[in-house]
Design an enzyme around this catalytic site. Structure first.
Site, PDB file in Angstrom:
ATOM      1  N   SER A 197      -7.955   1.787  -2.517  1.00  0.00           N
ATOM      2  CA  SER A 197      -6.547   1.685  -2.877  1.00  0.00           C
ATOM      3  C   SER A 197      -5.760   1.021  -1.738  1.00  0.00           C
ATOM      4  CB  SER A 197      -5.996   3.068  -3.238  1.00  0.00           C
ATOM      5  OG  SER A 197      -4.728   2.974  -3.860  1.00  0.00           O
ATOM      6  N   ASP A 293      -6.995  -1.103 -13.975  1.00  0.00           N
ATOM      7  CA  ASP A 293      -6.744  -0.163 -12.886  1.00  0.00           C
ATOM      8  C   ASP A 293      -5.585   0.770 -13.252  1.00  0.00           C
ATOM      9  OD1 ASP A 293      -5.139   0.531 -10.313  1.00  0.00           O
ATOM     10  OD2 ASP A 293      -7.138   0.021  -9.583  1.00  0.00           O
ATOM     11  N   HIS A 360      -9.505   4.217 -11.008  1.00  0.00           N
ATOM     12  CA  HIS A 360      -8.903   3.775  -9.748  1.00  0.00           C
ATOM     13  C   HIS A 360      -9.665   4.453  -8.618  1.00  0.00           C
ATOM     14  CE1 HIS A 360      -5.804   2.299  -7.034  1.00  0.00           C
ATOM     15  NE2 HIS A 360      -5.702   3.503  -6.500  1.00  0.00           N
TER      16      HIS A 360
END
Length: 415
Positions: A197, A293, A360
């Site tokens: 991330s 995502d 994610h």
């Protein structure tokens, strides 16, 4: 068979309105909880002898390497052994960003802005696991989790004295690297810089710099998981994520710490987007990203600020509730992602795993990294794809067919 993972959202006390700062509060608070559920505490890992690794604070305050609130930054290190004794994996923690005084002041009262609130021990799973059956290629390496407490992907260098905020991500990065080198990393014969991330973005931003820390004889590569944040329009035609990134770059004085190969011809905000960096990097890079995502759907493509009528509310939380028109919009997002990586993927040294899942971060969670029912593309799990690429066992350019063809996904559904 497709696997659905339910993620509970606690929204009590939050007003998710149409103003930018209300959306951005969501960005740094609610998404923080989402990421925590997704990979911060992996309940999907083996319960057999879980590996808990203690927090080490970096005594580098003399260099100004401090979290948002001025406390010392930290990392978790589990030593390698055997054939991995001189191999190092550095994992940069993710957890959103803060782009204005209000959100950074909130953040400094959390583990994302202060070591006072960080867990004293972290569970190492997925790519950080010490078990060969869970992490076949990196289990015996020196594995490091560098905690994220600056709010600008380890890239800022400034301060706001009135709000008592320190924007020192770049100094944290340097202090951590110096300490790890002193702890043996300078002798590495193999190294991998990874992140998830906001940490996946940081891995891209720091990749070539990381390569230059080592002699030419050291094998050095980088891995970005869920870090391919696209400079894309939201459902209202606005530029939610560009506005967010512009705030981060301006507030935290990021400009001077961005790769020169980009800033010599583009504005600093554009150079915070991976799509303007990945094809120019010298160091081999592997990108793991879900084509749909969930962070980008909820916070960039269809945030509440861009959807005041709530038309996207159900789709945002559960892809099964998307209308055909909404799915076409999301397919367009996937198409944009594939266009962004087209030139990047032409280089033999780079690797790719783009699966058509609503997810994610897939490298730190055991169920999505390497397990009996892990997501696969052409029968290859993420762990095997990354290992084959890192050790040059095969060229790896895996791109999934469009949703809903992949039945191996561990899709996230929010409620």
């Amino acid at each position: 068979m497709e696997k659905i993972l339910l993620v509970g959202l606690v929204v009590a006390g939050l007003i998710l309105g149409t103003h930018a700062n209300e959306y951005l509060d969501f960005n740094v608070t609610e998404i923080d909880r989402i990421e925590e559920l997704e990979f911060g505490f992996s309940k999907y890992s083996s319960n057999l002898n879980p590996l808990l690794v203690g927090l080490t604070l970096i005594r580098g305050a003399d260099s100004g390497a401090v979290c948002l609130d001025g406390t010392l930054p930290g990392y978790h290190l589990h030593r390698g052994h055997g054939s991995g004794a001189n191999s190092w994996l550095i994992q940069l923690e993710g957890g959103g960003w803060c782009n204005n005084i209000r959100t950074c002041v909130y953040r400094k009262k959390t583990r994302r802005g202060s070591s006072n609130y960080m867990e004293k021990q972290l569970l190492f799973t997925g790519i950080l696991s010490d078990k060969a059956q869970e992490n076949p290629d990196f289990f015996n390496w020196n594995r490091v989790k560098l905690r994220y407490c600056d709010g600008a992907s380890f890239s800022g260098d400034g301060q706001n004295q009135a709000a008592q905020l320190q924007f020192r991500g770049e100094r944290i990065w340097r202090a951590a690297i110096d300490e790890l080198k002193a702890n043996g990393m300078r002798y590495a014969n193999q190294a991998l810089l990874s992140g998830c991330s906001a940490g996946g973005l940081a891995a891209i931003l720091r990749c070539d710099e990381f390569r230059n820390l080592f002699p030419g004889t050291t094998k050095v590569k980088c891995l970005s998981d869920a870090g391919l944040f696209l400079d894309t329009a939201d459902v209202s035609g606005g530029r939610t994520i560009r506005n967010l990134y512009n705030g981060i770059v301006e507030l935290q004085s990021v400009k001077n710490n961005l790769p020169r190969i980009c800033t010599n011809h583009l504005d600093p905000t554009s150079c915070f987007f991976p799509q303007n960096l990945i094809s120019q990097m010298k160091t081999p890079l592997f990108i793991v990203n879900a084509a749909y995502d969930t962070w980008q759907i909820q916070s960039s493509i269809a945030p509440t600020s861009a959807d005041p009528s709530g038309f996207w509310h159900d789709c945002r939380l559960n892809h099964d509730k998307c209308t055909p028109a909404q799915m076409r919009f999301l397919q367009g997002f996937r198409d944009q992602m594939l266009r962004v990586v087209r030139g990047f993927s032409m280089s033999r040294q780079n690797g790719l795993f783009i699966n058509s899942c609503f997810a994610h971060c897939q490298t730190e969670r055991q169920d999505t990294w390497f397990a009996d029912d892990s997501p696969v593309i052409r029968k290859k799990a993420v762990a095997i794809a990354v290992g084959d690429w890192y050790f040059d066992r095969a060229e790896v350019k895996l791109v999934d067919c469009p949703y809903p063809c992949d039945k191996s996904c561990h899709n996230l559904v929010f409620r």
